[in-house]
Design a protein around this motif. Structure first.
Motif, PDB file in Angstrom:
ATOM      1  N   PRO A 108       0.804  -1.230   0.000  1.00 53.81           N
ATOM      2  CA  PRO A 108       0.000   0.000   0.000  1.00 53.81           C
ATOM      3  C   PRO A 108       0.838   1.282   0.000  1.00 53.81           C
ATOM      4  N   LYS A 109       2.125   1.164   0.384  1.00 53.17           N
ATOM      5  CA  LYS A 109       2.943   2.370   0.465  1.00 53.17           C
ATOM      6  C   LYS A 109       3.670   2.638  -0.851  1.00 53.17           C
ATOM      7  N   GLU A 110       3.618   3.879  -1.269  1.00 45.45           N
ATOM      8  CA  GLU A 110       4.202   4.265  -2.550  1.00 45.45           C
ATOM      9  C   GLU A 110       5.737   4.286  -2.466  1.00 45.45           C
ATOM     10  N   GLY A 111       6.362   3.649  -3.414  1.00 42.77           N
ATOM     11  CA  GLY A 111       7.828   3.579  -3.415  1.00 42.77           C
ATOM     12  C   GLY A 111       8.358   2.342  -2.721  1.00 42.77           C
ATOM     13  N   ALA A 112       7.466   1.532  -2.128  1.00 42.79           N
ATOM     14  CA  ALA A 112       7.906   0.315  -1.427  1.00 42.79           C
ATOM     15  C   ALA A 112       8.736  -0.626  -2.322  1.00 42.79           C
ATOM     16  N   VAL A 115      12.449   0.051  -2.210  1.00 41.01           N
ATOM     17  CA  VAL A 115      13.102  -0.436  -0.992  1.00 41.01           C
ATOM     18  C   VAL A 115      13.354  -1.933  -1.135  1.00 41.01           C
ATOM     19  N   PHE A 237      -9.078   9.473   2.602  1.00 38.14           N
ATOM     20  CA  PHE A 237      -9.015   9.571   4.055  1.00 38.14           C
ATOM     21  C   PHE A 237     -10.387   9.997   4.592  1.00 38.14           C
TER      22      PHE A 237
ATOM     23  N   ASN B 103       4.076  12.932   2.089  1.00 36.94           N
ATOM     24  CA  ASN B 103       2.993  12.079   1.590  1.00 36.94           C
ATOM     25  C   ASN B 103       2.747  10.934   2.578  1.00 36.94           C
ATOM     26  N   PRO B 104       1.567  10.902   3.211  1.00 40.76           N
ATOM     27  CA  PRO B 104       1.335   9.842   4.194  1.00 40.76           C
ATOM     28  C   PRO B 104       1.318   8.452   3.577  1.00 40.76           C
ATOM     29  N   ARG B 105       1.201   8.369   2.248  1.00 39.62           N
ATOM     30  CA  ARG B 105       1.193   7.067   1.573  1.00 39.62           C
ATOM     31  C   ARG B 105       2.591   6.616   1.164  1.00 39.62           C
ATOM     32  N   CYS B 106       3.583   7.462   1.425  1.00 31.27           N
ATOM     33  CA  CYS B 106       4.959   7.133   1.008  1.00 31.27           C
ATOM     34  C   CYS B 106       5.564   6.098   1.950  1.00 31.27           C
ATOM     35  N   ILE B 107       6.364   5.203   1.405  1.00 30.21           N
ATOM     36  CA  ILE B 107       7.015   4.151   2.201  1.00 30.21           C
ATOM     37  C   ILE B 107       7.890   4.766   3.298  1.00 30.21           C
ATOM     38  N   SER B 109       7.117   6.958   5.270  1.00 28.37           N
ATOM     39  CA  SER B 109       6.316   7.289   6.451  1.00 28.37           C
ATOM     40  C   SER B 109       6.236   6.112   7.429  1.00 28.37           C
TER      41      SER B 109
END
Lengths: 310, 144
Positions: A108-112, A115, A237, B103-107, B109
């Motif tokens: 769900p996290k962008e850019g995961a 990583v 949200f 961005n709260p959706r960014c990894i 975070s």
């Protein structure tokens, strides 16, 4: 394990036009000669790490690996992984790297996936990261467009619905701007317009013509492709905003009355109300065929990523 | 107004008026034990008015932080009462652990031990994007 040689797919921009063309070619060959590919991945394991629920993408990855003769393992929600115990993504990936030969990951996290790719010793395929990218859906879309239209250039493409959080939309635009004479009609309510970084740094930078509108009917007759998207509850949200926008566009037979006879109606699925079920019987409805294509392009991608690996 | 000259340290000069306090905070200069002078609206031939900062010690300075705030600033290194080097700055191509993604959706975070990285994507408009999620860096969203 040589990390430098790992072939990942994080973003559709990682692939050159030739690589995309080659994947489409292989997928088309698989469709024609399924049995010839049935043992290409014997002894290989695909890990499907789905930190966010998915039906189509996960099952199509699993189906793809099984059809190639490989095996699959993984989890389908974060709650059933060590993430629930507080493990970092980096640690999960480093561990799974030793359990499988290739990873398809949704997070769900962008850019995961970036990583993950940094930590992994085996290929990482991004199966969707938040509202950011979804490159394998894009490959599916490109295969579908090329099979239906016989080309990937000279197309007017209507993108309709949630263009702000719609990762399939972002990836599709990034992929299509490389082809000649592409025009986008961006149909969305003001609140869900395409992010500025894509209009400015992708469309305008590549001198691709686009029109932003909130009317679905206005440009219907011009479209070669109409790509519908769902307004996704999980990206909001605020529940009120979601309820206000979720049924903003509903494609039905009446709205299609002015459309071209060879219009191709696409949707990454799942749909909620944005395409009336009466449209399913229309010859122009391509979304289920699009879902089937997902398996074949993922087979081609798995083969490409595993190419040259022991 | 007299400000002591420094023996060893830095003079951050040609700072656009108003930016010195931002640089002061970003470099955590309030935590130093040595003399630090922050001068605002000083007269300047080139700029009419400018800010400047004098630091009376040769500390480790992250020039990218200064360049991000004010690429027109210059950094003079002073040793034994003499300027031994003048550093001209330019907007850094990569900002490493200077700002955080909003961005709260960014990894970034949720994932621990992750560097906060921003890439310069539009030099003209000074646009930085998160290396992970590609969100635009919001102004002055610094790491504490």
């Amino acid at each position: 394990m040589t990390k430098e040689k790992t072939k990942n797919l994080i973003d559709i921009r990682d692939l050159s036009t030739k690589e995309i063309d080659d994947l489409i070619k292989v997928a088309n060959d698989i469709i024609l000669h399924k049995e010839a590919y049935a043992h290409k991945c014997d002894g290989k394991i695909l890990a499907t790490l789905f930190f966010e629920p998915s039906t189509r993408t996960r099952l199509s990855f699993e189906s793809a690996m099984l059809r190639l003769g490989g095996k699959v393992l993984g989890f389908s929600e974060a709650a059933s992984s060590s993430t629930a115990k507080g493990e970092t993504l980096a640690d999960t990936i480093e561990t799974v790297s030793g359990y499988a030969d290739i990873i398809a990951m949704r997070h769900p996290k962008e850019g995961a996936p970036m990583v993950a790719a940094k930590k992994s010793f085996i290929p990482i395929i991004n199966a969707g990261d938040g509202g950011h990218n979804h490159p394998t859906q894009t490959l599916t879309d490109l295969l579908t467009i090329s099979r239906k239209k016989g080309r990937l250039d000279n197309l007017t493409i209507g993108l309709c619905g949630d263009l702000k959080f719609g990762r399939t939309i972002h990836s599709l635009i990034s992929a299509m701007v490389r082809y000649k004479n592409i025009k986008f009609i961006l149909i969305s309510p003001k609140e869900l317009r395409l992010p500025e970084y894509i209009t400015k740094e992708v469309l305008e930078k590549n001198k691709v013509e686009y029109i932003e509108t909130d009317s679905m009917e206005e440009y219907m007759k011009e479209l070669d492709i109409l790509y519908m998207t769902r307004v996704q509850r999980e990206r909001f949200f605020n529940e009120e905003d979601y309820l206000r926008l979720k049924d903003y566009y509903i494609l039905d037979k009446k709205k299609l009355s002015t459309a071209k006879k060879d219009l191709c109606i696409m949707h990454p699925l799942p749909r909620v109300n944005e395409i009336a079920t009466e449209v399913d019987d229309d010859d122009r409805a391509t979304y289920f065929e699009q879902a089937y294509n997902g398996v074949y392009i993922r087979m081609a991608l798995i083969l490409k990523c595993l190419e040259g690996r022991e | 107004m007299n400000i002591d000259t420094i023996k060893d340290g830095y003079v951050i000069d040609h700072i656009t008026p108003g930016n010195a306090i931002k640089i002061y905070r970003l470099l955590n200069l309030e935590k130093l034990d040595c003399q630090v002078a922050l001068i605002t609206n000083a007269k300047s031939k080139k700029m009419k008015t400018k800010d400047l900062i004098k630091i009376g010690q040769l500390i480790d300075i992250n020039l990218d932080k200064i360049a991000y705030i004010d690429p027109k600033a210059t950094v003079n290194i002073v040793k034994k009462d003499k300027i031994i080097e003048k550093k001209k700055l330019q907007l850094p191509e990569v900002l490493m652990n200077v700002c955080k993604c909003n961005n709260p959706r960014c990894i970034t975070s949720t994932e621990r031990n992750l560097d906060q990285i921003f890439n310069l994507t539009n030099k003209k408009d000074k646009v930085y994007r998160c290396h992970y999620c590609e969100s635009t860096l919001e102004k002055d969203h610094f790491i504490d």
